[in-house]
Scaffold this active site. Structure first.
Site, PDB file in Angstrom:
ATOM      1  N   ARG A  60       0.810  -1.224   0.000  1.00 27.32           N
ATOM      2  CA  ARG A  60       0.000   0.000   0.000  1.00 27.32           C
ATOM      3  C   ARG A  60       0.840   1.270   0.000  1.00 27.32           C
ATOM      4  O   ARG A  60       0.380   2.328  -0.398  1.00 27.32           O
ATOM      5  CB  ARG A  60      -0.886  -0.005   1.250  1.00 27.32           C
ATOM      6  CG  ARG A  60      -2.266  -0.540   0.951  1.00 27.32           C
ATOM      7  CD  ARG A  60      -3.155  -0.305   2.111  1.00 27.32           C
ATOM      8  NE  ARG A  60      -2.441  -0.479   3.361  1.00 27.32           N
ATOM      9  CZ  ARG A  60      -3.027  -0.722   4.526  1.00 27.32           C
ATOM     10  NH1 ARG A  60      -4.318  -0.823   4.594  1.00 27.32           N
ATOM     11  NH2 ARG A  60      -2.330  -0.859   5.630  1.00 27.32           N
ATOM     12  N   HIS A 258       7.408 -26.049  11.562  1.00 23.43           N
ATOM     13  CA  HIS A 258       8.829 -26.387  11.442  1.00 23.43           C
ATOM     14  C   HIS A 258       9.215 -27.673  12.179  1.00 23.43           C
ATOM     15  O   HIS A 258       9.866 -28.552  11.631  1.00 23.43           O
ATOM     16  CB  HIS A 258       9.702 -25.258  12.008  1.00 23.43           C
ATOM     17  CG  HIS A 258       9.417 -23.917  11.417  1.00 23.43           C
ATOM     18  ND1 HIS A 258       9.068 -23.737  10.110  1.00 23.43           N
ATOM     19  CD2 HIS A 258       9.452 -22.670  11.959  1.00 23.43           C
ATOM     20  CE1 HIS A 258       8.900 -22.438   9.872  1.00 23.43           C
ATOM     21  NE2 HIS A 258       9.116 -21.774  10.989  1.00 23.43           N
TER      22      HIS A 258
HETATM   23  C1  BG6 Z   1       9.714 -18.250  12.021  1.00 25.55           C
HETATM   24  C2  BG6 Z   1       8.994 -17.855  13.272  1.00 25.55           C
HETATM   25  O1  BG6 Z   1       8.909 -19.077  11.230  1.00 25.55           O
HETATM   26  O2  BG6 Z   1      10.900 -18.966  12.385  1.00 25.55           O
HETATM   27  C3  BG6 Z   1       9.876 -17.004  14.164  1.00 25.55           C
HETATM   28  O3  BG6 Z   1       7.803 -17.135  12.936  1.00 25.55           O
HETATM   29  C4  BG6 Z   1      11.180 -17.712  14.446  1.00 25.55           C
HETATM   30  O4  BG6 Z   1       9.219 -16.681  15.382  1.00 25.55           O
HETATM   31  C5  BG6 Z   1      11.805 -18.199  13.148  1.00 25.55           C
HETATM   32  O5  BG6 Z   1      12.041 -16.808  15.096  1.00 25.55           O
HETATM   33  C6  BG6 Z   1      13.015 -19.056  13.416  1.00 25.55           C
HETATM   34  O6  BG6 Z   1      13.658 -19.305  12.207  1.00 25.55           O
HETATM   35  P1  BG6 Z   1      15.229 -19.575  12.170  1.00 25.55           P
HETATM   36  O7  BG6 Z   1      15.503 -19.886  10.730  1.00 25.55           O
HETATM   37  O8  BG6 Z   1      15.888 -18.330  12.649  1.00 25.55           O
HETATM   38  O9  BG6 Z   1      15.460 -20.723  13.086  1.00 25.55           O
END
Ligand code: BG6
Length: 510
Positions: A60, A258
């Site tokens: 936006r 994850h």
């Molecule tokens: C993200 C989360 O998907 O993954 C975050 O929303 C988190 O809260 C992050 O910090 C961690 O990713 P990485 O790659 O830094 O382990």
């Protein structure tokens, strides 16, 4: 680490990326600045994307193409991390950067995007191939996809794909609805649901380690594995994302996606062929075998935590409820732990402990596979106390930082007498390969452009992982938590240690 000349290494070119345009919704957001643009620039630097490539940003905020280029240059320079910035590469890369100002809820925005996209197609010969990357607020996903369909942007002279950022749904029901909505516009083969953990080199390496070697797989089952601990600890707090995080919480933010994917990678059966369908079939099958908790099991097998204020190393760290944008009475979990069981022949009875949290003592993600102890302790442990504490073999897959793999085993201590001490055999990514690994976003963006969805989640995988998490969310909604229940900078609530203690286990200190 400075690279050798990346253009000289033929292995870098193994994946051919066709001409295409990528339209980024949410182009003024954090993800675009921190991850997407640095990754795309880096791919250009390494010549892994063709000259016939263009990026069209939308948000936006009123910006011209020139403004957008200047902003993105700043972000790329700031967030490129360990990679070099090259003015001449930027010069040619940025010629393919365009911007359309517009409100996602306004049909005129999509008309403007369609018009600009067709100009870009001509100027950059992208062949009508386009990816729509949804990096907006999740509540807009279904609407944006619907409007792309209304504008017929889901069809073109070339292929069309859509990449959906996480979170995919807020619960099981909304995830199912989102799937149905998106599938009303794009075919499943055109939908790329991102889980950036699957793009991490070290997560991919779990499959190489398991299925590229003959010696580990025979041990990889309930006969030899005692239990598995998966830890994703972060030392940071919510970093300006208080408003989002307050609604999400650790279980949704990290475990639903994850960490269940990481667990599936550790536990899935070998695919017959390494391709998108076969790998994802096995992941989905594994996720469907994770035991769903009954309501009465939720307090036994899961733990929610929230950090409170603390003084750490001379710094006063705020509690979650004091963070910017957070309700002072928020019930959000900033720490979540759970015990999962995989009900199949390979894993029956083996506990999988998963924990994640913000404001823990350090940033570390790893998987510790603890094997059964030797049936008989013949040797004295060489410890200060001289006690015969059993130290079973431990295999640690280090996802980040200090990426690598270690195997702990007992060795004879030097000197007379038979005393043993734990030692470790280490593989370290950095020193073994001596080159920088691509970031997860580099890998995943190239894959989407090349049409390879192996490292993206499929509808049935997302559904299965929500099915696992939903009963915990429901159980927590009815539980009274005495938040905050852990101090910033500590390893989480006491209840988490108690959860393992009930099975005779302890969290290791990573
Ligand atoms: C993200 C989360 O998907 O993954 C975050 O929303 C988190 O809260 C992050 O910090 C961690 O990713 P990485 O790659 O830094 O382990």
């Amino acid at each position: 680490m400075a690279d050798a000349n990346p253009f000289q290494d033929p292995l870098r070119f193994e994946r051919r990326v066709p001409p295409c345009a990528i339209v980024i919704f949410g182009a003024n957001g954090d993800l675009t600045k921190r991850k997407l643009l640095p990754a795309l620039y880096r791919l250009a630097y390494e010549r892994r994307i063709p000259q016939t490539f263009a990026i069209l940003g939308n948000s936006r905020t009123h910006l011209s193409d020139e403004d957008f280029r200047a902003k993105m240059k700043e972000s790329v320079q700031k967030f490129l991390e360990d990679a070099p910035f090259d003015e001449s590469v930027w010069e040619s890369f940025s010629k393919g950067l365009y911007y359309v100002t517009g409100d996602l809820q306004d049909p005129a925005c999509y008309e403007a995007i369609a018009k600009k996209l067709s100009e870009v197609e001509k100027d950059h010969q992208t062949g009508g191939n386009a990816i729509f990357y949804l990096s907006t607020q999740p509540s807009f996903y279904a609407d944006v996809v619907q409007r792309l369909g209304d504008q017929k942007l889901n069809h073109g002279a070339g292929w069309r794909r859509v990449i959906i950022e996480k979170p995919f749904g807020h619960d099981l029901e909304s995830a199912r609805k989102l799937n149905t909505d998106i599938q009303g516009v794009f075919r499943e083969t055109e939908i790329y649901r991102i889980d950036h953990y699957l793009g991490k080199e070290t997560v991919q390496n779990i499959l190489a380690f398991r299925f590229g070697n003959g010696i580990f797989e025979p041990l990889w089952n309930r006969r030899y594995v005692n239990h598995v601990q998966i830890t994703a600890a972060e030392s940071i707090g919510v970093e300006g994302r208080g408003a989002y995080y307050q609604e999400a919480g650790a279980l949704r933010d990290m475990i639903q996606n994850h960490l269940l994917q990481v667990m599936a990678t550790v536990t899935m059966e070998p695919p017959t062929v390494y391709d998108a369908d076969n790998v994802r079939d096995e992941r989905a099958k594994l996720l469907r075998s994770v035991r769903i908790m009954k309501p009465e099991e939720v307090p036994l097998y899961s733990v929610a935590g929230q950090y409170g204020p603390a003084k750490v190393g001379g710094d006063d760290l705020p509690g979650f409820r004091q963070e910017h944008g957070v309700d002072p009475e928020a019930r959000t979990d900033t720490y979540a732990a759970a015990t999962f069981f995989v009900d199949n022949w390979r894993w029956a009875g083996v506990p999988f402990y998963i924990r994640t949290g913000k404001r823990l003592p350090k940033r570390v993600t790893d998987i510790a596979i603890q094997f059964n102890a030797a049936p008989l302790s013949l040797f004295r442990q060489d410890t200060k106390s001289g006690l015969m504490t059993p130290r079973p073999n431990l295999l640690i897959l280090r996802i980040q930082p200090e990426e690598g793999i270690s195997l702990r085993f007992l060795s004879k201590s030097p000197g007379s007498g038979m005393r043993v001490r734990p030692v470790s055999m280490d593989f370290n990514y950095g020193s073994s390969f001596g080159e920088r690994s691509p970031t997860a976003y580099e890998t995943l963006l190239v894959d989407a452009m090349a049409g390879d969805a192996t490292l993206y989640t499929r509808q049935d995988m997302v559904d299965a992982s929500w099915q696992v998490v939903q009963p915990i969310l429901d159980g927590w909604a009815n539980q009274k938590f005495d938040f905050p229940n852990y101090a910033a900078g500590s390893w989480g609530p006491k209840a988490s240690d108690e959860m393992l203690a009930r099975q005779g286990h302890v969290w290791r200190v990573p």
